[in-house]
Design a protein around this motif. Structure first.
Motif, short mmCIF file in Angstrom:
data_model
loop_
_atom_site.label_atom_id
_atom_site.label_comp_id
_atom_site.label_asym_id
_atom_site.label_seq_id
_atom_site.Cartn_x
_atom_site.Cartn_y
_atom_site.Cartn_z
N ALA A 25 -8.69 -28.17 41.86
CA ALA A 25 -8.91 -27.84 43.27
C ALA A 25 -7.77 -28.36 44.15
N GLY A 26 -6.83 -29.09 43.55
CA GLY A 26 -5.71 -29.62 44.32
C GLY A 26 -6.02 -30.86 45.13
N LEU A 27 -7.12 -31.54 44.78
CA LEU A 27 -7.55 -32.71 45.54
C LEU A 27 -6.98 -34.02 44.97
N LEU A 28 -6.63 -33.98 43.71
CA LEU A 28 -6.04 -35.14 43.02
C LEU A 28 -4.79 -34.69 42.29
N ARG A 29 -3.97 -35.67 41.95
CA ARG A 29 -2.86 -35.43 41.02
C ARG A 29 -2.78 -36.62 40.08
N ARG A 30 -2.18 -36.39 38.94
CA ARG A 30 -1.97 -37.47 37.97
C ARG A 30 -0.54 -37.98 38.13
N GLU A 31 -0.41 -39.28 38.02
CA GLU A 31 0.91 -39.90 38.06
C GLU A 31 1.00 -40.89 36.91
N ALA A 32 2.19 -40.99 36.34
CA ALA A 32 2.39 -41.96 35.27
C ALA A 32 2.36 -43.36 35.86
N ASP A 33 1.72 -44.27 35.14
CA ASP A 33 1.69 -45.67 35.54
C ASP A 33 3.08 -46.25 35.30
N GLN A 34 3.71 -46.78 36.33
CA GLN A 34 5.07 -47.31 36.22
C GLN A 34 5.13 -48.56 35.34
N HIS A 35 3.98 -49.22 35.14
CA HIS A 35 3.94 -50.44 34.33
C HIS A 35 3.50 -50.17 32.90
#
Length: 150
Positions: free
Chosen positions: A80-90
Motif C-alpha cells: 500500500a506504500g505505507l512502509l518501506r524496508r531498509e537495511a540495518d546499518q549495524h
C-alpha cells in the motif's frame, strides 16, 4: 474495582467487535486495510519516535501475533506504500521497517478520526472531566503495563 474491571472489559469487547473500524467505514475513512496494519504502523511510528526502527519479528512480539502474521501485515503495508524496508546499518541481515510519507499521512488521518470520535463521545463533558480522564487513563495504562508481561 468492579466498575473499572467492567469498563476495561467493555473497551476490549468494543475493540474485538472492531467498533471504531466500522464507524470509520460509515464516515468514509476506511482504507480497505485490516485494523492490524494500523496497529503495526502505530508501533513503527512509536519506535521511530524513540529513535529506533523495528523488524517484522519485533513488531510481531509487540503486537502479540506470530511472525507469519506480522509478515503478512507488513507486506500489506508495503504494498500500500505505507512502509518501506531498509537495511540495518549495524547488521546487514536485519531489515527494518520505516514509515513512508504516505504512511505518516494515513496515521495523521487515523489519529484525527480517533480524536474526533473521542471528542464526540465526551461532547457533554466538562473540560475538567476530560482532563481527569486523560490523566487517570494515561496513569492506569502506564501502571497496568508495568505489572503485565510485554
Amino acid at each position: 474495582m468492579a466498575d473499572i474491571e467492567t469498563a476495561v472489559v467493555a473497551l476490549r469487547r468494543s475493540r474485538q467487535r472492531r467498533a471504531l473500524a466500522r464507524l470509520a467505514e460509515r464516515h468514509g475513512e476506511h482504507t480497505g486495510l485490516p485494523d492490524a496494519v494500523f496497529e503495526l504502523l502505530d508501533a513503527v511510528e512509536a519506535a521511530e519516535g524513540q529513535g529506533s526502527a523495528m523488524t517484522v519479528t519485533e513488531v510481531a512480539a509487540l503486537l502479540g501475533v506470530d511472525q507469519p502474521r506480522s509478515s503478512r501485515l507488513a507486506s500489506q503495508a508495503l504494498q500500500a506504500g505505507l512502509l518501506r524496508r531498509e537495511a540495518d546499518q549495524h547488521d546487514g541481515r536485519r531489515s527494518l521497517l520505516t514509515l513512508t510519507p504516505e504512511g505518516r499521512d494515513v496515521l495523521t488521518r487515523i489519529r484525527t478520526f480517533r480524536r474526533e470520535v473521542i471528542a464526540e463521545a465526551t461532547a457533554g463533558w466538562t473540560a475538567e472531566d476530560r482532563a481527569a480522564l486523560a490523566h487517570l487513563l494515561t496513569r492506569f495504562v502506564r501502571d497496568f503495563s508495568a505489572i503485565t508481561p510485554h
